[in-house]
Enzyme design. Structure first.
Site, short mmCIF file in Angstrom:
data_model
loop_
_atom_site.label_atom_id
_atom_site.label_comp_id
_atom_site.label_asym_id
_atom_site.label_seq_id
_atom_site.Cartn_x
_atom_site.Cartn_y
_atom_site.Cartn_z
CB SER A 157 6.08 -5.30 -5.82
OG SER A 157 4.82 -6.40 -5.62
CE1 TYR A 175 2.44 -2.32 -3.86
CE2 TYR A 175 3.85 -2.83 -1.74
CZ TYR A 175 3.65 -3.04 -3.04
OH TYR A 175 4.39 -3.83 -3.73
CE1 TYR A 189 2.37 -9.61 -10.13
CE2 TYR A 189 1.69 -11.41 -8.82
CZ TYR A 189 2.31 -10.17 -9.08
OH TYR A 189 2.32 -9.50 -7.63
CE LYS A 199 2.84 -5.73 -7.64
NZ LYS A 199 2.16 -5.58 -6.49
CB VAL A 258 7.18 -9.27 -0.26
CG1 VAL A 258 5.82 -8.28 -0.05
CG2 VAL A 258 7.12 -10.01 -1.37
N1 GLN Z 1 5.05 -11.69 -5.88
C1 GLN Z 1 4.31 -11.08 -4.92
C2 GLN Z 1 2.80 -11.09 -4.51
O1 GLN Z 1 2.12 -11.06 -5.36
C3 GLN Z 1 4.72 -9.51 -4.88
C4 GLN Z 1 4.21 -8.69 -3.76
C5 GLN Z 1 5.12 -7.68 -3.31
O2 GLN Z 1 6.24 -7.57 -3.66
N2 GLN Z 1 4.51 -6.50 -2.64
O3 GLN Z 1 2.32 -11.38 -3.45
#
Ligand code: GLN
Length: 309
Positions: free
Chosen positions: A63, A241, A189, A66, A259
């Site tokens: 993420s 978040y 994505y 993003k 993550v």
């Molecule tokens: N690729 C991961 C997902 O879509 C990214 C989520 C994250 O890093 N919080 O679940």
């Protein structure tokens, strides 16, 4: 500033033996991470690099990607169109929640959660999937200052198991947020999430944001200065978040976590910081990473509001 290396080393030593948390097993490939890994880097606006621990160890952005894809979507379509499709409100829900999409606004609350990020990926222009991915790789590479690559194992691992993200993409299509092909948008994505980087790359990308979009080494303006404040505001309010409020209170800086255990922090007008350590808390943030940033930013008094306190 050479004291910065000492400070980073002390922080590394202080937290390296914390073994709380869990690896992101829902993407099987990420469960193979070495939970002992821990690195932290700083890059100043002048391009000076400081670090401690495993600063060259590669991990996937997840993420952390993003804000950068959102930046490209803004460049491709302008603020008005993107604002009509993706909101700018924090959710208080987990990053992969679809509840607010289903129950309330029928459009993503913000681009830092999965629904908003999948929508942003669907808006990237290009004649085909290859060109769209290349444009993302080119932009991310211009932030990092060198070409970046996708880890195909991680990409395929997420693609095979991403039932929740697939559900989000179908809802986005159902509510008319995205027009593009669902599988192609999801692939893009997952690929952006699977781009390999290390903490020096994260710090360099963050320093580029901290310097108004000018890459510290190449001195190129990699994104319109006008969009930097959009990205930083959203990273401040939504980048962590459902712990964004806690983060704003305890650290007070725009940030984005992933993550795989990466954490990118922007100190506007000063520096970029990158941390990596794969053991996560319940929000999906690196536990050692969050502790390291709290310690570092308190030591250097970096909270954006502290100058006026
Ligand atoms: N690729 C991961 C997902 O879509 C990214 C989520 C994250 O890093 N919080 O679940």
């Amino acid at each position: 500033m050479h004291d910065l290396n000492n400070l980073l080393l002390n922080i590394y030593e202080k937290f390296k033996n914390i073994n709380d948390g869990h690896l992101a097993t829902y993407i099987p490939e990420l469960a193979k991470a070495n939970s002992a890994d821990f690195g932290i880097s700083i890059v100043t606006l002048e391009g000076k690099t400081y670090g401690a621990g495993n600063c060259k160890k590669n991990f996937t952005l997840q993420s952390v990607s993003k804000p950068f894809t959102y930046a490209l979507a803004l460049e491709d379509h302008g603020r008005e169109f993107i604002r009509s499709k993706i909101g700018v409100e924090p959710t208080g829900d987990a990053f992969n929640s679809l509840i607010e999409l289903e129950e309330q606004s029928h459009r993503p609350y913000n681009p830092m959660i999965n629904s908003g990020a999948i929508a942003a990926s669907s808006f990237i222009k290009g004649k085909d999937a290859i060109e769209r991915l290349q444009r993302i790789l080119d932009l991310f590479g211009s932030f990092a200052g060198h070409p970046l690559q996708v880890d195909h194992q991680v990409f395929l691992s997420e693609k095979k198991t991403a039932h929740r993200n697939r559900a989000i993409a179908h809802l986005l299509k159902h509510f008319g947020v995205i027009d593009a092909d669902i599988e192609e948008s999801l692939d893009l994505y997952f690929q952006q999430c699977s781009i390999l980087s290390n903490t020096e790359d994260l710090a360099m990308m963050a320093a580029t944001l901290a310097g108004g979009g000018i890459q510290p080494i190449t001195k190129k303006q990699v994104i319109s200065r006008d969009y930097i404040r959009d990205l930083l505001s959203l990273m401040f309010t939504c980048g962590m978040y459902d712990s964004s409020g806690e983060w704003a209170y305890s650290v007070g800086l725009p940030a984005k976590s992933g993550v795989s255990g990466g954490l990118l922090v922007v100190v506007p007008g000063k520096m970029g910081i990158g941390v990596y350590s794969p053991l996560l808390d319940s929000h999906g943030h690196s536990i050692r990473g969050v502790k390291a940033i709290e310690e570092l930013t308190h030591s250097l008094n970096l909270n954006v509001f502290s100058a006026h306190a």
